[in-house]
Design an enzyme around this catalytic site. Structure first.
Site, PDB file in Angstrom:
ATOM      1  CD  GLU A  40      36.276  44.167  -6.515  1.00  0.00           C
ATOM      2  OE1 GLU A  40      35.650  43.591  -7.418  1.00  0.00           O
ATOM      3  OE2 GLU A  40      37.467  44.506  -6.647  1.00  0.00           O
ATOM      4  CE1 TYR A 123      35.229  39.031  -8.248  1.00  0.00           C
ATOM      5  CE2 TYR A 123      33.610  40.665  -7.531  1.00  0.00           C
ATOM      6  CZ  TYR A 123      34.820  40.356  -8.121  1.00  0.00           C
ATOM      7  OH  TYR A 123      35.622  41.359  -8.570  1.00  0.00           O
ATOM      8  CG  ASP A 141      36.010  38.375 -12.129  1.00  0.00           C
ATOM      9  OD1 ASP A 141      36.849  37.519 -12.491  1.00  0.00           O
ATOM     10  OD2 ASP A 141      36.189  39.597 -12.261  1.00  0.00           O
TER      11      ASP A 141
HETATM   12  N1  ADE Z   1      37.076  43.971 -11.929  1.00  0.00           N
HETATM   13  C1  ADE Z   1      36.450  43.698 -10.783  1.00  0.00           C
HETATM   14  N2  ADE Z   1      37.132  44.138  -9.746  1.00  0.00           N
HETATM   15  C2  ADE Z   1      38.250  44.711 -10.244  1.00  0.00           C
HETATM   16  C3  ADE Z   1      39.354  45.340  -9.675  1.00  0.00           C
HETATM   17  N3  ADE Z   1      39.455  45.473  -8.363  1.00  0.00           N
HETATM   18  N4  ADE Z   1      40.305  45.784 -10.479  1.00  0.00           N
HETATM   19  C4  ADE Z   1      40.180  45.636 -11.785  1.00  0.00           C
HETATM   20  N5  ADE Z   1      39.175  45.062 -12.383  1.00  0.00           N
HETATM   21  C5  ADE Z   1      38.206  44.596 -11.621  1.00  0.00           C
END
Ligand code: ADE
Length: 349
Positions: A40, A123, A141
């Site tokens: 993340e 987030y 997000d």
């Molecule tokens: N963007 C941010 N975190 C994500 C995730 N876990 N899977 C796909 N897109 C993402």
């Protein structure tokens, strides 16, 4: 239908869609909380395809919080080299040390505890809590904001903190627990990344929520969400001095605070110097270069600043002792040079 009812109706459809359309990504394969956390943080400013090789390399070298807590800053930055926003890596390590010392090496499971760690905001806390621990916590997000603001056809500014608070609150009241919490967090992001694309890109015909989407009903999907104009970046002109002495190149370390803190760089100064001006400056540094010639230009965008850079190739007979001198091989193996300087790193190594 109220906004809450609309989102409440959307959730089961989204879950059903995501169960079928879920992309296999390396951090989705039985993730540890640590794996979710690292991915993340990487994905915050980096596209998925670009992040994958970095993620795999990072996890192989630093498979858990203890390993991350103990790795040298130099090696950590080398693993992050090219991803940018290096404070993310430094905060990851700061947090890993707290996790190792105060939580016995395991991340806490509540969003509230997670939020106390450096670099973990609303987030990331929500993402780890829901994805790794099945807690009913949203992770909002830009993708999730777009999905929800379109679904509800709200013309609120997507960049305003109030909007995020509103979306988070609305989702929190409807969030499932357990496996569905993880599926919902992922599914919302996935829909925003693959179907509910920004501006004209919305693929409403492929969207499982199309029938519920108020923006689509009103033909407003391309206009939503609205975003206030961010402040323009401050432009800084810099001259990058590529100093070569024999087979060694000059680098130096940046200050521990501020932009690109602690990273290695080629010496550079404010302003666009011509070769004569650069020669005069190097004279002040105690160097008498044999030659100074233009060596390409580059631009780099940071969050708040834009660098417009001119490179000068400078051949010296004597190494200036205040700088660190490295062969191309040593540079490549041992030092993380920020991608802002990529145009020259590519010429050198
Ligand atoms: N963007 C941010 N975190 C994500 C995730 N876990 N899977 C796909 N897109 C993402």
């Amino acid at each position: 239908m109220t906004e809450k009812e609309r989102i409440g109706a959307a959730i089961p459809r989204l879950l059903a869609w995501h169960r079928v359309n879920r992309r296999p990504l390396p951090w989705r394969d039985r993730p540890t909380p640590y794996a979710v956390w690292v991915s993340e943080i990487m994905l915050q400013q980096t596209r998925i395809e670009a992040a994958i090789p970095y993620y795999l390399r990072f996890m192989e070298r630093l498979p858990d919080a203890r390993a991350l807590a103990e790795v040298s800053q130099e090696e950590l930055l080398k693993l992050w080299e090219g991803l940018g926003y290096y404070s993310r890596a430094r905060n990851l390590q700061k947090s890993a040390r707290v996790v190792a010392e105060q939580y016995g090496g395991a991340l806490p499971s509540s969003a509230q505890e997670l939020r106390k760690l450096p670099g973990i905001g609303d987030y990331t806390a929500g993402a780890i809590a829901s994805l790794a621990f099945g807690q009913p916590e949203p992770a909002v997000d830009g993708n999730v904001l777009r999905v929800i603001l379109r679904l509800t056809a709200r013309w609120d500014d997507a960049l305003a903190p109030d909007t995020r608070v509103w979306v988070t609150g609305l989702l929190r009241g409807l969030y499932p627990s357990g496996e569905d919490a993880a599926l919902l967090t992922e599914g919302l992001m996935e829909l925003g990344e693959t179907v509910c694309l920004p501006r004209e890109g919305a693929r409403c015909s492929a969207c499982p929520l199309a029938e519920l989407c108020l923006a689509r009903e009103r033909g407003e999907q391309a206009a939503l969400p609205v975003r206030s104009q961010p402040k323009p970046r401050r432009v800084e002109e810099r001259t990058v001095l590529l100093l070569r002495c024999g087979d060694r190149w000059a680098v130096r370390r940046r200050a521990e605070k501020g932009l690109l803190a602690g990273m290695w760089e080629y010496p550079n100064v404010e302003g666009l110097l011509n070769p004569e001006e650069a020669k005069a400056l190097l004279g002040e540094w105690g160097a008498e270069p044999r030659s100074v010639e233009p060596w390409g230009e580059a631009r780099h965008l940071f969050t708040h600043v834009e660098w417009q850079m001119r490179g000068l190739l400078i051949l010296c007979d004597r190494a200036i002792p205040e700088l660190t001198w490295r062969t191309a091989g040593e540079l490549f193996r041992e030092h993380a040079i920020p991608s802002a300087f990529r145009a020259w790193t590519e010429k050198i190594v």
